[in-house]
Design an enzyme around this catalytic site. Structure first.
Site, PDB file in Angstrom:
ATOM      1  N   HIS A 174      71.564  60.607  23.305  1.00  0.00           N
ATOM      2  CA  HIS A 174      71.298  59.661  24.396  1.00  0.00           C
ATOM      3  C   HIS A 174      69.859  59.141  24.353  1.00  0.00           C
ATOM      4  O   HIS A 174      69.217  58.973  25.396  1.00  0.00           O
ATOM      5  CB  HIS A 174      71.589  60.315  25.743  1.00  0.00           C
ATOM      6  CG  HIS A 174      71.932  59.353  26.843  1.00  0.00           C
ATOM      7  ND1 HIS A 174      71.014  58.496  27.401  1.00  0.00           N
ATOM      8  CD2 HIS A 174      73.099  59.104  27.473  1.00  0.00           C
ATOM      9  CE1 HIS A 174      71.586  57.788  28.349  1.00  0.00           C
ATOM     10  NE2 HIS A 174      72.862  58.123  28.405  1.00  0.00           N
TER      11      HIS A 174
ATOM     12  N   GLU B 158      75.013  54.793  22.171  1.00  0.00           N
ATOM     13  CA  GLU B 158      75.615  56.122  22.115  1.00  0.00           C
ATOM     14  C   GLU B 158      76.894  56.077  21.272  1.00  0.00           C
ATOM     15  O   GLU B 158      77.930  55.628  21.742  1.00  0.00           O
ATOM     16  CB  GLU B 158      75.921  56.623  23.525  1.00  0.00           C
ATOM     17  CG  GLU B 158      74.719  56.612  24.461  1.00  0.00           C
ATOM     18  CD  GLU B 158      75.134  56.622  25.921  1.00  0.00           C
ATOM     19  OE1 GLU B 158      75.864  57.549  26.328  1.00  0.00           O
ATOM     20  OE2 GLU B 158      74.745  55.691  26.660  1.00  0.00           O
TER      21      GLU B 158
ATOM     22  N   HIS C  58      79.128  63.176  30.962  1.00  0.00           N
ATOM     23  CA  HIS C  58      78.238  63.799  29.973  1.00  0.00           C
ATOM     24  C   HIS C  58      78.246  65.333  30.035  1.00  0.00           C
ATOM     25  O   HIS C  58      77.210  65.982  29.894  1.00  0.00           O
ATOM     26  CB  HIS C  58      76.819  63.275  30.147  1.00  0.00           C
ATOM     27  CG  HIS C  58      76.625  61.854  29.712  1.00  0.00           C
ATOM     28  ND1 HIS C  58      77.411  61.249  28.765  1.00  0.00           N
ATOM     29  CD2 HIS C  58      75.710  60.925  30.109  1.00  0.00           C
ATOM     30  CE1 HIS C  58      76.996  59.999  28.589  1.00  0.00           C
ATOM     31  NE2 HIS C  58      75.977  59.771  29.388  1.00  0.00           N
TER      32      HIS C  58
END
Length: 323
Positions: free
Chosen positions: A173, A288, A103
């Site tokens: 997210h 996601e 991420h």
């Protein structure tokens, strides 16, 4: 300007904006581009907040699960061994999910304060990610526009340009709990995905695009999502210029329905089995929308390279209803 929401340890102020339309209320933070809350009605008209979030800034900064509701980048999901090759040059990244990068690294887009300007029925968040930030090459000018449509749907449209070749994969997210409390394991999920990407022990795709038929990954017909998922699903539609509906999440108790439409070729289903207090395991489901994990090291996956002169564009629309 939005309302003051708190101040970071370095003195940077954080603000919150509220969007309201068609019976939907959404609150967005300048810190991390976080969707703090989404309030929608159930089948009887009772309103509840259907995303996981914190009441104050300290909750977001201090929680061991740093991605709650946030805008994720430069690269959503995992990059194997925290490195990738681009044009013959190896680019090392932070192994913040050892041995992988996750991420965007140690301080990805979820931990940055974004510039925010109001637009019609929404907000445009923007920032410049300097060359070399978290190891990623190129000066990236990036924006994410959050808009409430006439129907009350929340549209997030991402754009980015670079001055040097780089990789980009942006997502949101948010953890969804359509009941507004308790667990989300009983939510029914439908996905337009006939394949998924199996992973190794470090949650890196093996490279196979495996059929979901006859496995626990088959959500082509709606069923309870349960637990044990942190996997990328290969959407049947592939990459599209405009968002196409690919998922539906339904809470049978409240009747609330979330639909997800996207331009992206994949969606990571994460059932938050290890989510800590104050939420608890399985308190929400993350959907996601994304390009696949480790695509920079997988030339056979849909590409994530952005070059100067090109524009990265991605859109996802979250629709709300009840039945």
């Amino acid at each position: 300007m939005g309302e003051h929401f708190g101040t970071l340890s370095d003195g940077t102020p954080v603000h919150r904006w509220t969007l309201e339309r068609a019976g939907v209320r959404v609150r967005v933070l300048s810190y991390g581009g976080i969707v703090q809350s989404v309030e929608i009605p159930d089948r009887d008209g009772g309103t509840a907040d259907v995303v996981l979030g914190f009441a104050d800034l300290d909750g977001y900064v201090g929680h061991p699960e740093p991605y709650v509701g946030a805008l994720i980048g430069r690269y959503a999901n995992r990059i194997a061994h925290a490195r990738f090759d681009l044009d013959g040059v190896t680019r090392p990244l932070a192994p913040n999910n050892a041995p992988n990068s996750l991420h965007g690294g140690e301080r990805g887009f979820d931990k940055r304060v974004w510039d925010v300007e109001p637009v019609a029925h929404g907000l445009r968040l923007s920032r410049v990610s300097p060359d070399g930030e978290e190891g990623f090459p190129g000066r990236l000018e990036v924006s994410a526009t959050y808009t409430l449509e006439e129907s009350g749907a929340l549209r997030i449209a991402y754009e980015a340009v670079t001055d040097a070749p780089t990789v980009v994969n942006l997502t949101n997210h948010t953890y969804w709990n359509l009941a507004g409390s308790g667990g989300a394991g009983g939510h029914e999920l439908r996905l337009a995905a006939s394949r998924y990407t199996p992973v190794d022990a470090d949650l890196i795709p093996t490279g196979e695009l495996a059929p979901v038929a006859g496995t626990r990954f088959d959500f082509r017909t709606a069923r309870a999502v349960g637990a044990g998922y942190d996997h990328n699903f290969v959407l049947d539609k592939g990459v599209t210029d405009a968002p196409v509906e690919v998922a539906e999440l339904h809470d049978p108790v409240s009747g609330r329905v979330l639909t997800v439409a996207t331009t992206e070729p994949g969606v990571q289903v994460y059932t938050a089995d290890h989510l800590g207090e104050p939420f608890g395991p399985g308190a929400g489901v993350a959907l996601e929308t994304q390009h696949f994990p480790d695509s920079p090291n997988r030339p056979d996956f849909p590409g994530t390279v952005l070059r100067p002169g090109a524009v990265y564009r991605s859109e996802t629309v979250y629709g709300f209803s009840a039945r």
